[in-house]
Design a protein around this motif. Structure first.
Motif, PDB file in Angstrom:
ATOM      1  N   ILE A   1      -0.609   4.564 -15.334  1.00 22.10           N
ATOM      2  CA  ILE A   1       0.628   3.797 -15.544  1.00 22.10           C
ATOM      3  C   ILE A   1       1.314   3.476 -14.220  1.00 22.10           C
ATOM      4  N   LEU A   2       1.335   4.441 -13.288  1.00 23.76           N
ATOM      5  CA  LEU A   2       2.127   4.285 -12.064  1.00 23.76           C
ATOM      6  C   LEU A   2       1.357   3.662 -10.902  1.00 23.76           C
ATOM      7  N   ILE A   3       0.023   3.764 -10.910  1.00 24.72           N
ATOM      8  CA  ILE A   3      -0.742   3.304  -9.747  1.00 24.72           C
ATOM      9  C   ILE A   3      -1.549   2.039 -10.041  1.00 24.72           C
ATOM     10  N   ALA A   4      -2.155   1.967 -11.224  1.00 18.65           N
ATOM     11  CA  ALA A   4      -3.039   0.831 -11.537  1.00 18.65           C
ATOM     12  C   ALA A   4      -2.362  -0.535 -11.408  1.00 18.65           C
ATOM     13  N   PRO A   5      -1.067  -0.711 -11.778  1.00 18.90           N
ATOM     14  CA  PRO A   5      -0.455  -2.043 -11.659  1.00 18.90           C
ATOM     15  C   PRO A   5      -0.401  -2.583 -10.236  1.00 18.90           C
ATOM     16  N   PHE A   6      -0.562  -1.721  -9.236  1.00 14.64           N
ATOM     17  CA  PHE A   6      -0.530  -2.201  -7.850  1.00 14.64           C
ATOM     18  C   PHE A   6      -1.888  -2.716  -7.377  1.00 14.64           C
ATOM     19  N   ALA A   7      -2.939  -2.459  -8.140  1.00 15.61           N
ATOM     20  CA  ALA A   7      -4.287  -2.830  -7.697  1.00 15.61           C
ATOM     21  C   ALA A   7      -4.435  -4.324  -7.406  1.00 15.61           C
TER      22      ALA A   7
ATOM     23  N   PHE B   1       5.352  -8.609  -6.757  1.00 15.39           N
ATOM     24  CA  PHE B   1       5.201  -7.217  -6.311  1.00 15.39           C
ATOM     25  C   PHE B   1       6.525  -6.471  -6.422  1.00 15.39           C
ATOM     26  N   TYR B   2       7.614  -7.090  -5.992  1.00 13.45           N
ATOM     27  CA  TYR B   2       8.918  -6.427  -6.075  1.00 13.45           C
ATOM     28  C   TYR B   2       9.268  -6.091  -7.521  1.00 13.45           C
ATOM     29  N   ALA B   3       8.979  -7.014  -8.441  1.00 13.38           N
ATOM     30  CA  ALA B   3       9.281  -6.752  -9.847  1.00 13.38           C
ATOM     31  C   ALA B   3       8.490  -5.546 -10.356  1.00 13.38           C
ATOM     32  N   VAL B   4       7.177  -5.524 -10.038  1.00 12.01           N
ATOM     33  CA  VAL B   4       6.341  -4.387 -10.446  1.00 12.01           C
ATOM     34  C   VAL B   4       6.815  -3.105  -9.770  1.00 12.01           C
ATOM     35  N   ALA B   5       7.163  -3.199  -8.482  1.00 15.77           N
ATOM     36  CA  ALA B   5       7.579  -2.007  -7.734  1.00 15.77           C
ATOM     37  C   ALA B   5       8.842  -1.397  -8.321  1.00 15.77           C
TER      38      ALA B   5
ATOM     39  N   LEU C   1       0.814  -1.216   0.000  1.00 15.28           N
ATOM     40  CA  LEU C   1       0.000   0.000   0.000  1.00 15.28           C
ATOM     41  C   LEU C   1       0.846   1.265   0.000  1.00 15.28           C
ATOM     42  N   ALA C   2       2.083   1.160   0.466  1.00 13.93           N
ATOM     43  CA  ALA C   2       2.920   2.346   0.573  1.00 13.93           C
ATOM     44  C   ALA C   2       3.312   2.893  -0.793  1.00 13.93           C
ATOM     45  N   LEU C   3       3.699   2.015  -1.715  1.00 15.32           N
ATOM     46  CA  LEU C   3       4.166   2.506  -3.006  1.00 15.32           C
ATOM     47  C   LEU C   3       3.068   3.153  -3.840  1.00 15.32           C
ATOM     48  N   PRO C   4       1.840   2.599  -3.901  1.00 14.11           N
ATOM     49  CA  PRO C   4       0.786   3.347  -4.612  1.00 14.11           C
ATOM     50  C   PRO C   4       0.532   4.733  -4.016  1.00 14.11           C
ATOM     51  N   ALA C   5       0.584   4.832  -2.686  1.00 18.01           N
ATOM     52  CA  ALA C   5       0.406   6.137  -2.040  1.00 18.01           C
ATOM     53  C   ALA C   5       1.543   7.079  -2.417  1.00 18.01           C
ATOM     54  N   ALA C   6       2.764   6.540  -2.497  1.00 19.12           N
ATOM     55  CA  ALA C   6       3.908   7.370  -2.883  1.00 19.12           C
ATOM     56  C   ALA C   6       3.760   7.850  -4.326  1.00 19.12           C
ATOM     57  N   MET C   7       3.297   6.966  -5.220  1.00 19.73           N
ATOM     58  CA  MET C   7       3.098   7.365  -6.614  1.00 19.73           C
ATOM     59  C   MET C   7       2.031   8.461  -6.724  1.00 19.73           C
TER      60      MET C   7
END
Length: 427
Positions: free
Chosen positions: A265-271, A292-296, A241-247
């Protein structure tokens, strides 16, 4: 062989290295003495295949180590910094630590994290003071079992102090991040059009939880009965949850002409990973961390090379600081991915990187707020100067108007006098 080791001057000793291992068996002292099919395993030992006698990463087993000690050794303790999911530590025939309930049966096993410092007492043996350690472990919930981190043997008081400092440090870091998050949320409530404060507050709230659910797992000290399943999901949520919030913070703080497209592009892949937190069984959720790490890493590189790099190029305030923080998080995420898969033994630096990023965000937001406040003060001063100048001009205009009225009055009197004299002359 620690018979020549001085624990008071040389400190504690990591018990990493070669241990005996009995796969698919949970042995007590009597069982270990008669067991003959021992294998050798190097600790730290993370089960990736069928080491525990079941599907990859799951099963049970017993580790054994004999430690030779000096009779002059101080009161000793074992520090366990990783709960091993379900474990029991037996020292010289006495059970000294337990986390959950290790079992050969999936249905009866109970997983738990229980890091701690536990005193041990050696016994006299054939080679002097001996400490026989039996570590019984099982894992039926996580992607990997085994002994993830080596035990530490040392002076009991010193190890207890180290653990207390680590726990208090985690709680202090959480309190500090919560304060920063709350401050940003209050600013957002009073200025709702500044959405960057909201996303920073959300990011800070998630990161504030991380020190409590990693390392010493201080949350288990506050809530001893917290379920293992919930604890792991909270730990994973601090990343997922942290990385989508950061994006979202990046895009709101450095808006572009194509902010909506970049948001997709930056937020949807974390859904999908947010959904995984709630629906996946724990075993598969822990495997999903690699995806997740690869996507992050990809998303952080994209954000750093597009949104943040553009802000640096255009010399937007805070762009360089955010770009630096993004690069640090990308490097630490790569390290953490390799460390979590036990490909390297460097350490988990992602919590520190995230904490640094929170402070950088807070610094940039504070600079923006200060700059806006300074601009308001400057405009107020300029407005006051303009008002003073206008008041002076009004006073001058009123004085000139009074002189003009006085002059007009004199002219009227003079004109009347002229009229009177002309009339007299004509008469």
């Amino acid at each position: 062989d620690l018979r020549s080791w001085d624990f008071e001057s040389q400190g504690a000793v990591s018990l990493g290295g070669q241990w005996d291992f009995a796969p698919a068996a949970l042995l007590d002292s009597a069982g270990a003495a008669s067991f003959e099919a021992w294998q050798r395993r190097a600790i730290p030992d993370f089960w990736k295949t069928g080491e525990g006698g079941d599907r990859p990463g799951t099963g049970a087993g017993t580790y054994r180590l004999l430690v030779l000690l000096s009779p002059r050794a101080p009161k000793l303790a074992i520090r366990n910094q990783m709960g091993f999911n379900a474990f029991e530590i037996e020292a010289s025939g006495r059970l000294v630590a337990r986390g959950g309930k290790p079992s050969l049966d999936r249905a009866s096993a109970v997983s738990a994290y229980n890091p701690g410092v536990n005193r041990v007492s050696p016994k006299s043996g054939a080679q002097g003071e001996e400490l026989e350690l039996l570590l019984r472990v099982s894992n039926w919930d996580y992607r990997g079992g085994g002994v993830w981190r080596a035990l530490t043997l040392g002076d009991a008081a010193a190890l207890a102090s180290d653990q207390q400092r680590a726990i208090y440090g985690s709680i202090a870091l959480t309190a500090l991040m919560l304060a920063l998050s709350l401050n940003s949320f209050i600013l957002f409530i009073n200025r709702k059009k500044e959405r960057s404060y909201f996303f920073f507050a959300l990011f800070g709230l998630v990161i504030a939880l991380r020190p409590l659910v990693t390392g010493e797992y201080a949350l288990t000290r506050i809530f001893p009965a917290i379920p293992f399943d919930l604890l792991v999901r909270l730990e994973y949520s601090t990343a997922m949850l942290a990385l989508p919030a950061a994006m979202a913070f990046f895009l709101s703080f450095f808006p572009t002409a194509n902010s909506k497209r970049w948001g997709a592009i930056l937020i949807a892949p974390f859904a999908p990973f947010v959904v995984f937190l709630f629906v996946l069984p724990l075993y598969w959720l822990t495997w999903s961390i690699f995806a997740f790490y690869a996507v992050a890493v990809v998303e952080i590189v994209l954000a750093s090379s597009s949104v943040l790099a553009r802000a640096v190029y255009r010399r937007v305030q805070g762009g360089l600081a955010m770009f630096t923080g993004g690069c640090v998080i990308a490097l630490c995420a790569i390290n953490d991915m390799l460390y979590s898969s036990h490909a390297i033994e460097t350490g988990n630096f992602l919590p520190l990187a995230l904490a640094l990023f929170v402070f950088l965000q807070s610094f940039v937001l504070a600079r923006r707020f200060t700059r806006a406040f300074d601009k308001v003060e400057l405009l107020s001063t300029e407005l006051k100067d303009s008002n003073d100048m206008l008041k002076d001009e009004i006073r001058n205009a009123m004085a000139m108007s009074a002189r003009l009225e006085e002059s007009l009055s004199e002219r009227e009197i003079l004109l009347k006098e002229v009229h009177h004299r002309v009339k007299n002359s004509l008469q």
